[in-house]
Design a protein around this motif. Structure first.
Motif, PDB file in Angstrom:
ATOM      1  N   ARG A  60       0.822  -1.212   0.000  1.00  0.00           N
ATOM      2  CA  ARG A  60       0.000   0.000   0.000  1.00  0.00           C
ATOM      3  C   ARG A  60       0.856   1.261   0.000  1.00  0.00           C
ATOM      4  N   VAL A  61       1.975   1.228   0.702  1.00  0.00           N
ATOM      5  CA  VAL A  61       2.875   2.382   0.714  1.00  0.00           C
ATOM      6  C   VAL A  61       3.442   2.622  -0.676  1.00  0.00           C
ATOM      7  N   GLN A  62       3.934   1.566  -1.333  1.00  0.00           N
ATOM      8  CA  GLN A  62       4.544   1.717  -2.647  1.00  0.00           C
ATOM      9  C   GLN A  62       3.519   2.052  -3.730  1.00  0.00           C
ATOM     10  N   LYS A  63       2.303   1.581  -3.557  1.00  0.00           N
ATOM     11  CA  LYS A  63       1.244   1.873  -4.536  1.00  0.00           C
ATOM     12  C   LYS A  63       0.922   3.359  -4.553  1.00  0.00           C
ATOM     13  N   GLN A  64       1.104   4.034  -3.416  1.00  0.00           N
ATOM     14  CA  GLN A  64       0.882   5.476  -3.366  1.00  0.00           C
ATOM     15  C   GLN A  64       1.895   6.221  -4.225  1.00  0.00           C
ATOM     16  N   VAL A  65       3.080   5.644  -4.410  1.00  0.00           N
ATOM     17  CA  VAL A  65       4.169   6.303  -5.132  1.00  0.00           C
ATOM     18  C   VAL A  65       4.183   5.895  -6.591  1.00  0.00           C
ATOM     19  N   ASN A  66       3.927   4.621  -6.872  1.00  0.00           N
ATOM     20  CA  ASN A  66       4.055   4.108  -8.234  1.00  0.00           C
ATOM     21  C   ASN A  66       2.881   3.181  -8.557  1.00  0.00           C
ATOM     22  N   CYS A  67       2.101   3.573  -9.564  1.00  0.00           N
ATOM     23  CA  CYS A  67       0.913   2.800  -9.933  1.00  0.00           C
ATOM     24  C   CYS A  67       1.251   1.509 -10.665  1.00  0.00           C
ATOM     25  N   ARG A  68       2.515   1.282 -10.992  1.00  0.00           N
ATOM     26  CA  ARG A  68       2.907   0.029 -11.643  1.00  0.00           C
ATOM     27  C   ARG A  68       2.876  -1.148 -10.674  1.00  0.00           C
ATOM     28  N   MET A  69       2.897  -0.860  -9.380  1.00  0.00           N
ATOM     29  CA  MET A  69       2.911  -1.935  -8.389  1.00  0.00           C
ATOM     30  C   MET A  69       1.614  -2.734  -8.446  1.00  0.00           C
ATOM     31  N   ALA A  70       1.741  -4.040  -8.326  1.00  0.00           N
ATOM     32  CA  ALA A  70       0.576  -4.923  -8.386  1.00  0.00           C
ATOM     33  C   ALA A  70       0.726  -6.017  -7.347  1.00  0.00           C
ATOM     34  N   VAL A  71      -0.376  -6.654  -7.042  1.00  0.00           N
ATOM     35  CA  VAL A  71      -0.369  -7.735  -6.062  1.00  0.00           C
ATOM     36  C   VAL A  71      -1.027  -8.957  -6.685  1.00  0.00           C
ATOM     37  N   VAL A  72      -0.461 -10.119  -6.414  1.00  0.00           N
ATOM     38  CA  VAL A  72      -1.016 -11.373  -6.910  1.00  0.00           C
ATOM     39  C   VAL A  72      -2.294 -11.689  -6.147  1.00  0.00           C
ATOM     40  N   LYS A  73      -3.228 -12.310  -6.819  1.00  0.00           N
ATOM     41  CA  LYS A  73      -4.559 -12.532  -6.251  1.00  0.00           C
ATOM     42  C   LYS A  73      -4.519 -13.329  -4.943  1.00  0.00           C
ATOM     43  N   GLU A  74      -3.686 -14.358  -4.889  1.00  0.00           N
ATOM     44  CA  GLU A  74      -3.646 -15.215  -3.707  1.00  0.00           C
ATOM     45  C   GLU A  74      -2.961 -14.520  -2.530  1.00  0.00           C
ATOM     46  N   ARG A  75      -3.580 -14.586  -1.357  1.00  0.00           N
ATOM     47  CA  ARG A  75      -2.949 -14.153  -0.103  1.00  0.00           C
ATOM     48  C   ARG A  75      -2.333 -15.378   0.555  1.00  0.00           C
ATOM     49  N   LEU A  76      -1.062 -15.281   0.939  1.00  0.00           N
ATOM     50  CA  LEU A  76      -0.362 -16.463   1.435  1.00  0.00           C
ATOM     51  C   LEU A  76      -0.806 -16.847   2.838  1.00  0.00           C
ATOM     52  N   TYR A  77      -0.715 -15.918   3.762  1.00  0.00           N
ATOM     53  CA  TYR A  77      -1.142 -16.163   5.137  1.00  0.00           C
ATOM     54  C   TYR A  77      -1.230 -14.815   5.838  1.00  0.00           C
ATOM     55  N   GLN A  78      -1.603 -14.811   7.102  1.00  0.00           N
ATOM     56  CA  GLN A  78      -1.726 -13.574   7.864  1.00  0.00           C
ATOM     57  C   GLN A  78      -0.671 -13.502   8.952  1.00  0.00           C
ATOM     58  N   ASP A  79      -0.091 -12.321   9.078  1.00  0.00           N
ATOM     59  CA  ASP A  79       0.808 -12.037  10.194  1.00  0.00           C
ATOM     60  C   ASP A  79       0.023 -11.360  11.303  1.00  0.00           C
ATOM     61  N   THR A  80       0.333 -11.724  12.540  1.00  0.00           N
ATOM     62  CA  THR A  80      -0.302 -11.104  13.699  1.00  0.00           C
ATOM     63  C   THR A  80       0.722 -10.256  14.434  1.00  0.00           C
ATOM     64  N   PHE A  81       0.375  -9.018  14.697  1.00  0.00           N
ATOM     65  CA  PHE A  81       1.264  -8.111  15.420  1.00  0.00           C
ATOM     66  C   PHE A  81       0.788  -8.018  16.867  1.00  0.00           C
ATOM     67  N   ALA A  82       1.719  -8.157  17.776  1.00  0.00           N
ATOM     68  CA  ALA A  82       1.379  -8.148  19.206  1.00  0.00           C
ATOM     69  C   ALA A  82       2.538  -7.560  19.993  1.00  0.00           C
ATOM     70  N   ILE A  83       2.267  -7.223  21.242  1.00  0.00           N
ATOM     71  CA  ILE A  83       3.305  -6.746  22.168  1.00  0.00           C
ATOM     72  C   ILE A  83       3.797  -7.953  22.958  1.00  0.00           C
ATOM     73  N   HIS A  84       5.076  -8.242  22.864  1.00  0.00           N
ATOM     74  CA  HIS A  84       5.648  -9.432  23.511  1.00  0.00           C
ATOM     75  C   HIS A  84       6.227  -9.066  24.875  1.00  0.00           C
ATOM     76  N   LEU A  85       5.852  -9.849  25.852  1.00  0.00           N
ATOM     77  CA  LEU A  85       6.364  -9.685  27.212  1.00  0.00           C
ATOM     78  C   LEU A  85       7.070 -10.959  27.654  1.00  0.00           C
ATOM     79  N   GLN A  86       7.767 -10.877  28.726  1.00  0.00           N
ATOM     80  CA  GLN A  86       8.411 -12.063  29.271  1.00  0.00           C
ATOM     81  C   GLN A  86       7.361 -13.088  29.692  1.00  0.00           C
TER      82      GLN A  86
END
Length: 313
Positions: free
Chosen positions: A206-232
């Motif tokens: 999405r960041v690069q698409k704002q700069v250059n409209c040539r950027m494209a994405v393949v139809k298939e989504r591979l998997y999802q990443d989850t962002f979290a705060i890691h504690l001990q």
């Protein structure tokens, strides 16, 4: 507790849509059409020549000049006139030759009508080819990508994506990992060079698409990443963090922050059309054809002079 989920995708660029160089002028017709036109031109030349030569011989003289002509030079002259008239019509040029027989005139009219339709079809297709529509990415999934030999692909060194592909038991993931080039986390130059694919996050796309409209994405989504705060492990703050994140999610605070700070959808349209600018690279074929025409005309002139004995070498 995870507070944000993002897709891991295959990122690439749209392939070029317009044929380069002389192919731009050949593309309007399939090669079968060119072959058929060439065969028709030769056949019509023979038929028109026979009609006119027979008519002149039956009348013992040419009705246009009043001169009686016989022999091989006479046949060659009328054959060339027939070819010149038919070929001129095929390229949209006014016909200077007039058939002397009625049957020849009818044949010439039919040929000119066919040329009118053919030239109109070619011109229309050539014009439509100058309006470029972005071509879709020629594959839709990772399994299709790893079967191709015309694309390169990469993995960012030291990232979670590299570790995921390295430890995966899926055959497609293993093939991708074994043939992947190791890149930086933002391989923009490799992507813009064309025929390159990168495993990356949807946020980077999405960041690069704002700069250059040539950027494209393949139809298939591979998997999802989850962002979290890691504690001990067994940290006394784990419950507090989970409670705060849950409340922020329920109140829409995380969605607000995402809308405020994360890159939004690009204004580019994947089905955008535009008129292709005419560059020197594109029209140089026309100049090459003109130069070859000058060379061919010079050769014909020399041969004419040599045959008539009017040139001294």
């Amino acid at each position: 507790m995870g507070f944000y989920h993002d897709d891991v995708i295959l990122m690439t660029t749209f392939p070029d849509a317009a044929p380069a160089g002389w192919m731009f002028y050949v593309k309007p017709f399939n090669w079968h059409v060119y072959l058929l036109l060439g065969c028709c031109l030769l056949l019509m030349t023979v038929v028109l020549s026979i009609m006119d030569i027979t008519f002149v011989r039956e009348n013992a003289r040419c009705p246009l000049t009043g001169e009686k002509k016989t022999g091989l030079a006479f046949i060659a002259s009328w054959t060339w006139k027939a070819f010149e008239a038919l070929f001129g019509g095929l390229i949209g040029r006014a016909v200077a030759h007039e058939a002397v027989s009625r049957s020849g005139r009818v044949l010439l009219w039919a040929w000119m009508l066919m040329c009118l339709v053919t030239v109109a079809a070619y011109t229309g297709k050539l014009t439509s080819n100058s309006v470029v529509t972005k071509q879709p990415v020629p594959f839709n999934s990772l399994s299709e990508l790893v079967q191709r030999t015309d694309y390169r692909w990469g993995l960012a060194k030291g990232t979670l994506e590299e570790h995921t592909f390295a430890t995966s038991n899926l055959s497609d993931y293993r093939q991708y990992y074994e043939r992947a080039e190791r890149t930086g986390e933002e391989p923009v130059s490799e992507l813009l060079a064309g025929n390159f694919v990168q495993v990356t996050s949807a946020a980077f796309y999405r960041v690069q698409k704002q700069v250059n409209c040539r950027m494209a994405v393949v139809k298939e989504r591979l998997y999802q990443d989850t962002f979290a705060i890691h504690l001990q492990k067994d940290s006394p703050y784990t419950a507090l963090f989970n409670q705060v994140l849950a409340r922020a999610t329920e109140q829409g605070l995380l969605d607000y922050l995402k809308r405020e700070w994360f890159p939004q959808e690009s204004s580019c349209q994947d089905n955008e059309t535009r008129v292709m600018p005419v560059s020197v690279e594109l029209v140089k074929t026309a100049f090459i054809i003109a130069a070859l025409g000058v060379l061919a005309a010079a050769v014909v002139l020399i041969l004419e002079r040599l045959i008539k004995g009017g040139i001294t070498l």
